[in-house]
Design a protein around this motif. Structure first.
Motif, PDB file in Angstrom:
ATOM      1  N   GLU A   2       0.838  -1.203   0.000  1.00  0.00           N
ATOM      2  CA  GLU A   2       0.000   0.000   0.000  1.00  0.00           C
ATOM      3  C   GLU A   2       0.869   1.248   0.000  1.00  0.00           C
ATOM      4  O   GLU A   2       1.947   1.282   0.572  1.00  0.00           O
ATOM      5  CB  GLU A   2      -0.894  -0.012   1.242  1.00  0.00           C
ATOM      6  CG  GLU A   2      -2.012   1.024   1.166  1.00  0.00           C
ATOM      7  CD  GLU A   2      -2.962   0.868   2.323  1.00  0.00           C
ATOM      8  OE1 GLU A   2      -2.968   1.755   3.197  1.00  0.00           O
ATOM      9  OE2 GLU A   2      -3.697  -0.127   2.351  1.00  0.00           O
ATOM     10  N   ALA A   3       0.413   2.266  -0.692  1.00  0.00           N
ATOM     11  CA  ALA A   3       1.164   3.519  -0.778  1.00  0.00           C
ATOM     12  C   ALA A   3       1.297   4.140   0.595  1.00  0.00           C
ATOM     13  O   ALA A   3       0.501   3.889   1.487  1.00  0.00           O
ATOM     14  CB  ALA A   3       0.452   4.481  -1.717  1.00  0.00           C
ATOM     15  N   LEU A   7      -4.640   4.461   1.649  1.00  0.00           N
ATOM     16  CA  LEU A   7      -5.510   4.904   0.558  1.00  0.00           C
ATOM     17  C   LEU A   7      -6.216   6.214   0.879  1.00  0.00           C
ATOM     18  O   LEU A   7      -6.452   7.041  -0.007  1.00  0.00           O
ATOM     19  CB  LEU A   7      -6.555   3.814   0.264  1.00  0.00           C
ATOM     20  CG  LEU A   7      -6.012   2.562  -0.431  1.00  0.00           C
ATOM     21  CD1 LEU A   7      -7.123   1.534  -0.582  1.00  0.00           C
ATOM     22  CD2 LEU A   7      -5.434   2.901  -1.794  1.00  0.00           C
ATOM     23  N   LEU A  10      -4.082   9.084   0.027  1.00  0.00           N
ATOM     24  CA  LEU A  10      -4.059   9.257  -1.425  1.00  0.00           C
ATOM     25  C   LEU A  10      -5.320   9.968  -1.917  1.00  0.00           C
ATOM     26  O   LEU A  10      -5.264  10.840  -2.785  1.00  0.00           O
ATOM     27  CB  LEU A  10      -3.953   7.888  -2.117  1.00  0.00           C
ATOM     28  CG  LEU A  10      -2.549   7.305  -2.313  1.00  0.00           C
ATOM     29  CD1 LEU A  10      -2.659   5.945  -2.972  1.00  0.00           C
ATOM     30  CD2 LEU A  10      -1.704   8.230  -3.162  1.00  0.00           C
ATOM     31  N   GLU A 521       5.837  -0.388  -6.053  1.00  0.00           N
ATOM     32  CA  GLU A 521       4.503   0.206  -6.184  1.00  0.00           C
ATOM     33  C   GLU A 521       4.466   1.608  -5.572  1.00  0.00           C
ATOM     34  O   GLU A 521       3.846   2.529  -6.116  1.00  0.00           O
ATOM     35  CB  GLU A 521       3.488  -0.694  -5.473  1.00  0.00           C
ATOM     36  CG  GLU A 521       2.055  -0.464  -5.904  1.00  0.00           C
ATOM     37  CD  GLU A 521       1.138  -1.507  -5.299  1.00  0.00           C
ATOM     38  OE1 GLU A 521       0.684  -1.273  -4.161  1.00  0.00           O
ATOM     39  OE2 GLU A 521       0.902  -2.542  -5.949  1.00  0.00           O
ATOM     40  N   VAL A 525       3.383   4.991  -7.640  1.00  0.00           N
ATOM     41  CA  VAL A 525       2.278   5.856  -7.201  1.00  0.00           C
ATOM     42  C   VAL A 525       2.777   7.281  -6.997  1.00  0.00           C
ATOM     43  O   VAL A 525       2.115   8.260  -7.396  1.00  0.00           O
ATOM     44  CB  VAL A 525       1.652   5.316  -5.886  1.00  0.00           C
ATOM     45  CG1 VAL A 525       0.711   6.361  -5.265  1.00  0.00           C
ATOM     46  CG2 VAL A 525       0.894   4.023  -6.165  1.00  0.00           C
ATOM     47  N   LEU A 564      -1.575  -0.752 -12.345  1.00  0.00           N
ATOM     48  CA  LEU A 564      -1.607  -0.883 -10.884  1.00  0.00           C
ATOM     49  C   LEU A 564      -2.812  -1.724 -10.438  1.00  0.00           C
ATOM     50  O   LEU A 564      -3.767  -1.917 -11.196  1.00  0.00           O
ATOM     51  CB  LEU A 564      -1.677   0.505 -10.248  1.00  0.00           C
ATOM     52  CG  LEU A 564      -0.439   1.394 -10.434  1.00  0.00           C
ATOM     53  CD1 LEU A 564      -0.743   2.825  -9.976  1.00  0.00           C
ATOM     54  CD2 LEU A 564       0.744   0.821  -9.649  1.00  0.00           C
ATOM     55  N   ASP A 567      -7.562  -1.371  -6.506  1.00  0.00           N
ATOM     56  CA  ASP A 567      -7.851  -0.417  -5.436  1.00  0.00           C
ATOM     57  C   ASP A 567      -7.105   0.898  -5.654  1.00  0.00           C
ATOM     58  O   ASP A 567      -7.642   1.988  -5.404  1.00  0.00           O
ATOM     59  CB  ASP A 567      -7.528  -1.004  -4.052  1.00  0.00           C
ATOM     60  CG  ASP A 567      -6.072  -1.456  -3.931  1.00  0.00           C
ATOM     61  OD1 ASP A 567      -5.398  -1.587  -4.976  1.00  0.00           O
ATOM     62  OD2 ASP A 567      -5.621  -1.680  -2.789  1.00  0.00           O
ATOM     63  N   LEU A 568      -5.870   0.813  -6.156  1.00  0.00           N
ATOM     64  CA  LEU A 568      -5.116   2.040  -6.442  1.00  0.00           C
ATOM     65  C   LEU A 568      -5.639   2.730  -7.695  1.00  0.00           C
ATOM     66  O   LEU A 568      -5.658   3.961  -7.786  1.00  0.00           O
ATOM     67  CB  LEU A 568      -3.626   1.723  -6.609  1.00  0.00           C
ATOM     68  CG  LEU A 568      -2.870   1.364  -5.321  1.00  0.00           C
ATOM     69  CD1 LEU A 568      -1.442   0.956  -5.639  1.00  0.00           C
ATOM     70  CD2 LEU A 568      -2.871   2.562  -4.365  1.00  0.00           C
ATOM     71  N   GLN A 569      -6.089   1.936  -8.682  1.00  0.00           N
ATOM     72  CA  GLN A 569      -6.675   2.524  -9.890  1.00  0.00           C
ATOM     73  C   GLN A 569      -7.898   3.376  -9.534  1.00  0.00           C
ATOM     74  O   GLN A 569      -8.093   4.461 -10.084  1.00  0.00           O
ATOM     75  CB  GLN A 569      -7.093   1.435 -10.874  1.00  0.00           C
ATOM     76  CG  GLN A 569      -5.942   0.763 -11.586  1.00  0.00           C
ATOM     77  CD  GLN A 569      -6.436  -0.206 -12.648  1.00  0.00           C
ATOM     78  OE1 GLN A 569      -7.431   0.056 -13.333  1.00  0.00           O
ATOM     79  NE2 GLN A 569      -5.757  -1.351 -12.786  1.00  0.00           N
ATOM     80  N   VAL A 571      -8.454   4.998  -6.839  1.00  0.00           N
ATOM     81  CA  VAL A 571      -8.064   6.236  -6.171  1.00  0.00           C
ATOM     82  C   VAL A 571      -7.378   7.197  -7.138  1.00  0.00           C
ATOM     83  O   VAL A 571      -7.640   8.400  -7.143  1.00  0.00           O
ATOM     84  CB  VAL A 571      -7.136   5.953  -4.974  1.00  0.00           C
ATOM     85  CG1 VAL A 571      -6.659   7.251  -4.337  1.00  0.00           C
ATOM     86  CG2 VAL A 571      -7.864   5.102  -3.940  1.00  0.00           C
ATOM     87  N   LEU A 572      -6.493   6.685  -7.987  1.00  0.00           N
ATOM     88  CA  LEU A 572      -5.669   7.530  -8.847  1.00  0.00           C
ATOM     89  C   LEU A 572      -6.332   7.882 -10.168  1.00  0.00           C
ATOM     90  O   LEU A 572      -5.891   8.806 -10.855  1.00  0.00           O
ATOM     91  CB  LEU A 572      -4.330   6.826  -9.141  1.00  0.00           C
ATOM     92  CG  LEU A 572      -3.412   6.604  -7.955  1.00  0.00           C
ATOM     93  CD1 LEU A 572      -2.246   5.708  -8.343  1.00  0.00           C
ATOM     94  CD2 LEU A 572      -2.904   7.933  -7.421  1.00  0.00           C
TER      95      LEU A 572
END
Length: 575
Positions: A2-3, A7, A10, A521, A525, A564, A567-569, A571-572
C-alpha cells in the motif's frame, strides 16, 4: 504494497489536485456582481455623527436596522465602514455646490475574506499587471453631491454614493456612477437594488474580451485589457455595434486617464516625478480637491507601465484615516507611498516628507499653465505656499526638452487632449521600456547587480533612449526599491514556469514505461501523483507548453495507472 499514508491519504491528495479553484461564481448569491463590485454604499452627513453610512430599510426578519450597503448580506468591518465614511466626503471645507467625482484606496481589515467570486488567480494571470485584483486593498469610487436644501437642518443636502471594488477600473466605475448616482439621489433605495440586480447579470471581466454591460437602459461597452496586449497599442475597435439597441456608450479605456490634463501644471517636473515613482520614493500630492488629488495620484502611478508600481498609494487620504499616525510619525522614515491629500493641516504634519507636490487650481487655458521650478522643502511652511515640487532630489537623467516642445506645438495647433495624452503616454512607455529592457534577459542563477551594471556600457538604455545622464546611479537606487523587488519576483516566476514547461516536454519524450518496470509500487504511485500535479499546474498557470505534450503526458499517466492494482486505480483514476 500500500502507498505511504494509506488509501485515505491518497484520496485526500487526489481531491486537492482535482479541485484547484472555487465553484462557478454564477452559482453563488450575488456571484456575478462580486466579479465587479464588493458592495455599494450610500453615505450621508449626520449632524450628530458626522459622515455615516446611511440607514436603510430592514429586510424581512432582520434584527435591528441595517445600514445601507448592497448586497444586503455583505459584511464590512467597523474599521472599513469608518474608512469609507470619511473618504467619501471632502476632507476640508468646500463651499462649492454641485457634483464631484473622485476615488480612494484603503486597506482591508479583519483578515483574509472569502470572496464570493472565488479565486482571483485566473483573472490575475491573464490581466495586465496594473489591472490585477489586489487581495489586501479596496478601491472606492465616489459620486458626491452638495446642494442647498432648506428642508435639512444643516441647510445643505450632502450625500455620496460609493462603489467599492478590488478592480482599478476608474473610468468604468465613474461612468457607471454618472448614470446611477443622480437617479439614486432622486429615488433612493429601490434604484440601488435594481442596479445591483442588473450588474449581477453581467458577464465576468475576462481579459482580452469586449463586453456589453447593460444598466438603467444604457449599454456600456468596454474592452478588458490583457497581459498579452502590446504596450502602447491602440485598443481593438468595438464590434457588432449595429446590432445593439440602444447604441452603446463606448469607453475607449476602462482605466487610462487624460494624462495631458492631469500633468499640465507639472510637465517641467515629469522627468523627476518618473524617477521618484520608479525608485519608490515617499511622495505627497497636496491638491485643492479630492478630484484633483485622486486623478494626479492615479496618473503618477500609471507612469511606469508596463512595469508594475509595487508601492502603496492613496489617491485621497484624510486625517481620519487609520494609517494617519503611521504616515505622519517623525520617529521613522516615511514609507514608500504616494499620498493624495487636500487638508491644509498636512502642510505641517508632513513637512518631514522628502518630496511634496503642491497643486494649484487647474485653469484650462490656450497655453500651458505656468511651470514652476523645483523648490526647497524649507519653503513649504505656510498655508499659502505656492504650487510646485518641493524636494532636494537631483535627477539622474537630463530633462527631455523635445517633449515639452512637441506638446507646445500640439497646443498651438489645437490638438485634442487625447492626442496630447497619447504623446505623453508613448514618451513614458518608451522611457520605462528603455530602462527595463536591459534587465530582461532571463537568468536562472540569482541576479548579480555588479555583473549587470558591467553590461550597461554595451547593452544599456542608451541604445533605445536619447536621454543622457547617470543611468548606472539610477539602477543602483532602483535595486533598493520595492519596484525592483516586484519586478524580480515576477521574472523569477516566469523563469520557473519556463523550466516547468521544458521539464514536461522532456517527460513527454522519455520512455517512462521502461523506467517503471523495476520500480516498487510506492515509487510508481509517487510518480503518478507528481505527474498529475505537474499537469494541473501546467493548465492552471497556462505554462508555455504545447497541448500535444500535455496529451502525451496524460496518456503516460493513464497507462501507468492501468498497470496498478484495482484499489489504487480507483483512487488515482479520473475523479
Amino acid at each position: 504494497m500500500e502507498a505511504p499514508g494509506g488509501l485515505e491519504a491518497l484520496r485526500r491528495r487526489r481531491r486537492r489536485l482535482s479541485s484547484p479553484g472555487a465553484g462557478s461564481p454564477s452559482a453563488l448569491p450575488w456571484g456575478r456582481l462580486s466579479a465587479w463590485l464588493e458592495c455599494v454604499c450610500a453615505v450621508t452627513f449626520d449632524l450628530e455623527l458626522g459622515q455615516a453610512v446611511e440607514v436603510g430599510p430592514a429586510p424581512p426578519g432582520a434584527q435591528g436596522v441595517p445600514q445601507l450597503v448592497y448586497p444586503p448580506d455583505y459584511t464590512l468591518t467597523e474599521k472599513e465602514k469608518t474608512s469609507i465614511c470619511y473618504l467619501s466626503f471632502p476632507d476640508s471645507y468646500s463651499g462649492s455646490l454641485g457634483d464631484t467625482q473622485f476615488s480612494f484606496r484603503f486597506r482591508q481589515s479583519g483578515g483574509q475574506r472569502n470572496a464570493l467570486y472565488g479565486d482571483d488567480f485566473e483573472y490575475n494571470r491573464e490581466a495586465a499587471v496594473s489591472l490585477q485584483r489586489d487581495p489586501a486593498h479596496y478601491f472606492g469610487y465616489v459620486f458626491f453631491r452638495q446642494v442647498k436644501d432648506s428642508s435639512v437642518k444643516r441647510g445643505y443636502f450632502q450625500k455620496s454614493l460609493v462603489l467599492v471594488s478590488r478592480l482599478p477600473y476608474v473610468n468604468l466605475f465613474q461612468a457607471l456612477l454618472q448614470l446611477i448616482a443622480p437617479e439614486y439621489f432622486d429615488k433612493l433605495d429601490p434604484c440601488l437594488e435594481a442596479v445591483c440586480s442588473e450588474i449581477d447579470q453581467w458577464p465576468p471581466p475576462v481579459p482580452g474580451q469586449t463586453l456589453n454591460l447593460p444598466v438603467m437602459g444604457v449599454v456600456i461597452q468596454v474592452r478588458i485589457p490583457s497581459r498579452l496586449d502590446q504596450p502602447g497599442s491602440s485598443p481593438a475597435k468595438p464590434q457588432n455595434q449595429e446590432n445593439l439597441l440602444p447604441a452603446p456608450l463606448v469607453l475607449p479605456s476602462i482605466h487610462e486617464l487624460d494624462l495631458f490634463r492631469c500633468f499640465q501644471p507639472v510637465l517641467i517636473h515629469l522627468q523627476a516625478l518618473w524617477e521618484l515613482l520608479l525608485l519608490g520614493e515617499p511622495l505627497v500630492v497636496m491638491a485643492p480637491s479630492p478630484a484633483a488629488s485622486s486623478e494626479m495620484v492615479l496618473a503618477l502611478t500609471s507612469c511606469l507601465a508596463p512595469l508594475k508600481f509595487c508601492c502603496d498609494f492613496r489617491p485621497y487620504f484624510t486625517i481620519h484615516d487609520s494609517e494617519f499616525k503611521e504616515y505622519t510619525t517623525r520617529t521613522q522614515a516615511p514609507p514608500s507611498v504616494v499620498l493624495g491629500v487636500t487638508n491644509p493641516f498636512f502642510i505641517k504634519t508632513l513637512q518631514h516628507w522628502p518630496h511634496i507636490l503642491r497643486l494649484g487650481e487647474l485653469k484650462m487655458a490656450g497655453d500651458l499653465p505656468k511651470q514652476v521650478k523645483v523648490k526647497k522643502l524649507a519653503k513649504l511652511k505656510t498655508l499659502d505656499a505656492k504650487p510646485g515640487l518641493y524636494t532636494s532630489y537631483k535627477t539622474f537623467l537630463h530633462k527631455d526638452k523635445t517633449l515639452i516642445k512637441q506638446l507646445l506645438k500640439g497646443i498651438h495647433k489645437k490638438q485634442p487632449s487625447d492626442a496630447q495624452s497619447a504623446l505623453l503616454r508613448r514618451h513614458l512607455l518608451e522611457l520605462t521600456q528603455s530602462f527595463i529592457i536591459p534587465l530582461n534577459p532571463p537568468q536562472i542563477r540569482p541576479f548579480q547587480q555588479e555583473d549587470f551594471l558591467k553590461t550597461l556600457e554595451h547593452a544599456g538604455p542608451q541604445l533605445t533612449c536619447v536621454l543622457k545622464g547617470d543611468w548606472v546611479g539610477l539602477y543602483r537606487r532602483f535595486f533598493r526599491s520595492p519596484n525592483f523587488d516586484g519586478w524580480y519576483r515576477q521574472r523569477h516566476r516566469e523563469m520557473m514556469h519556463k523550466l516547468e514547461a521544458l521539464h514536461l516536454e522532456a517527460i513527454s519524450e522519455a520512455n517512462i514505461r521502461s523506467w517503471v518496470k523495476d520500480k516498487s509500487e510506492v515509487e510508481v504511485v509517487d510518480l503518478v501523483l507528481k505527474l498529475q500535479e505537474k499537469l494541473v499546474r501546467a493548465r492552471c498557470h497556462r505554462l508555455p507548453v504545447k497541448e500535444e505534450v500535455l496529451h502525451r503526458v496524460g496518456l503516460y499517466i493513464a497507462t501507468i495507472i492501468g498497470s496498478l492494482p484495482e484499489d489504487l486505480q480507483a483512487v488515482l483514476g479520473p475523479q
